[in-house]
Design a protein around this motif. Structure first.
Motif, PDB file in Angstrom:
ATOM      1  N   GLN A 200       5.842  -0.921  -4.700  1.00  0.00           N
ATOM      2  CA  GLN A 200       5.245  -1.278  -5.983  1.00  0.00           C
ATOM      3  C   GLN A 200       5.651  -0.291  -7.068  1.00  0.00           C
ATOM      4  OE1 GLN A 200       1.299  -3.488  -4.165  1.00  0.00           O
ATOM      5  NE2 GLN A 200       0.992  -1.596  -5.265  1.00  0.00           N
ATOM      6  N   ALA A 201       5.742   0.980  -6.708  1.00  0.00           N
ATOM      7  CA  ALA A 201       6.130   2.013  -7.669  1.00  0.00           C
ATOM      8  C   ALA A 201       7.557   1.780  -8.156  1.00  0.00           C
ATOM      9  CB  ALA A 201       6.004   3.399  -7.041  1.00  0.00           C
ATOM     10  N   GLN A 202       8.444   1.434  -7.238  1.00  0.00           N
ATOM     11  CA  GLN A 202       9.833   1.155  -7.633  1.00  0.00           C
ATOM     12  C   GLN A 202       9.881  -0.019  -8.604  1.00  0.00           C
ATOM     13  OE1 GLN A 202      11.846   0.644  -3.884  1.00  0.00           O
ATOM     14  NE2 GLN A 202      12.073   2.844  -3.555  1.00  0.00           N
ATOM     15  N   THR A 203       9.139  -1.070  -8.310  1.00  0.00           N
ATOM     16  CA  THR A 203       9.094  -2.241  -9.192  1.00  0.00           C
ATOM     17  C   THR A 203       8.527  -1.885 -10.566  1.00  0.00           C
ATOM     18  OG1 THR A 203       8.835  -3.715  -7.289  1.00  0.00           O
ATOM     19  CG2 THR A 203       8.164  -4.578  -9.440  1.00  0.00           C
TER      20      THR A 203
ATOM     21  N   SER B 213       6.627   6.845 -10.145  1.00  0.00           N
ATOM     22  CA  SER B 213       6.677   7.505  -8.841  1.00  0.00           C
ATOM     23  C   SER B 213       5.652   6.903  -7.870  1.00  0.00           C
ATOM     24  CB  SER B 213       6.399   9.000  -8.996  1.00  0.00           C
ATOM     25  OG  SER B 213       5.037   9.224  -9.310  1.00  0.00           O
ATOM     26  N   THR B 214       5.893   7.139  -6.597  1.00  0.00           N
ATOM     27  CA  THR B 214       4.944   6.710  -5.571  1.00  0.00           C
ATOM     28  C   THR B 214       3.607   7.407  -5.770  1.00  0.00           C
ATOM     29  OG1 THR B 214       6.734   6.273  -4.001  1.00  0.00           O
ATOM     30  CG2 THR B 214       4.526   6.554  -3.075  1.00  0.00           C
ATOM     31  N   LEU B 215       3.630   8.685  -6.155  1.00  0.00           N
ATOM     32  CA  LEU B 215       2.376   9.397  -6.392  1.00  0.00           C
ATOM     33  C   LEU B 215       1.598   8.744  -7.528  1.00  0.00           C
ATOM     34  CD1 LEU B 215       0.365  11.624  -5.804  1.00  0.00           C
ATOM     35  CD2 LEU B 215       1.673  13.111  -7.348  1.00  0.00           C
TER      36      LEU B 215
END
Length: 155
Positions: A98-101, A105-107
């Protein structure tokens, strides 16, 4: 606040950031300092099992909330009573995608999901448009306020 973070996933996560955010969010919602919150990070298989068991939906999801004492937000004059707020279960693998989309960042995604989960524990929902507007507004305010606090902390 008694906040426990348990990373059972294979993804390294800044657990201290999740603790700081959770503490900030609970303070903003005027939750009693003795309230208890657990945050658990699990892999996709464990999250899928929980998702099927509790929501009757297939596949892993990003966040699930399991309220305990049905605490609600308080006010500065009358904080919510002490008690067991509940558990927020996060799936870092789903959050990563979801973060990439979303282009962050993932954090950042995990911070958003943690805030979202805490608000669900406090009785907020987004099934209806007016509920969604309220919940997402509070969620955004918490995340912006936390980001500003973090910037000050680093300088």
């Amino acid at each position: 606040m008694s906040i426990e973070v348990n990373n059972e996933s294979s993804i390294p996560v800044d657990e201290n950031a999740l603790l700081r955010l959770s503490s900030y969010a609970l303070e903003q919602m005027h939750v009693h300092p003795d309230a208890e919150l657990a945050i658990v990070l699990v892999d996709e298989a464990a999250m899928e099992q929980l998702h099927v068991q509790w929501m009757d939906e297939p596949g892993p999801t990003d966040v699930l909330s399991f309220p305990m004492d049905e605490l609600r937000p308080g006010t500065e004059e009358a904080p919510t009573p002490a008690g067991l707020l509940g558990d927020v279960v996060l799936c870092p693998q789903v959050a990563e995608g979801q973060a990439q989309t979303a282009g962050h960042s993932t954090l950042e995604e995990l911070l958003l999901l943690t805030t979202h989960g805490i608000l669900h524990l406090l009785g907020f929902d987004h099934a209806e448009p007016d509920e969604e507007k309220e919940m997402f507004g509070i969620q955004g305010d918490i995340l912006v306020g936390f980001a500003m606090k973090e910037r000050r902390r680093r300088t």
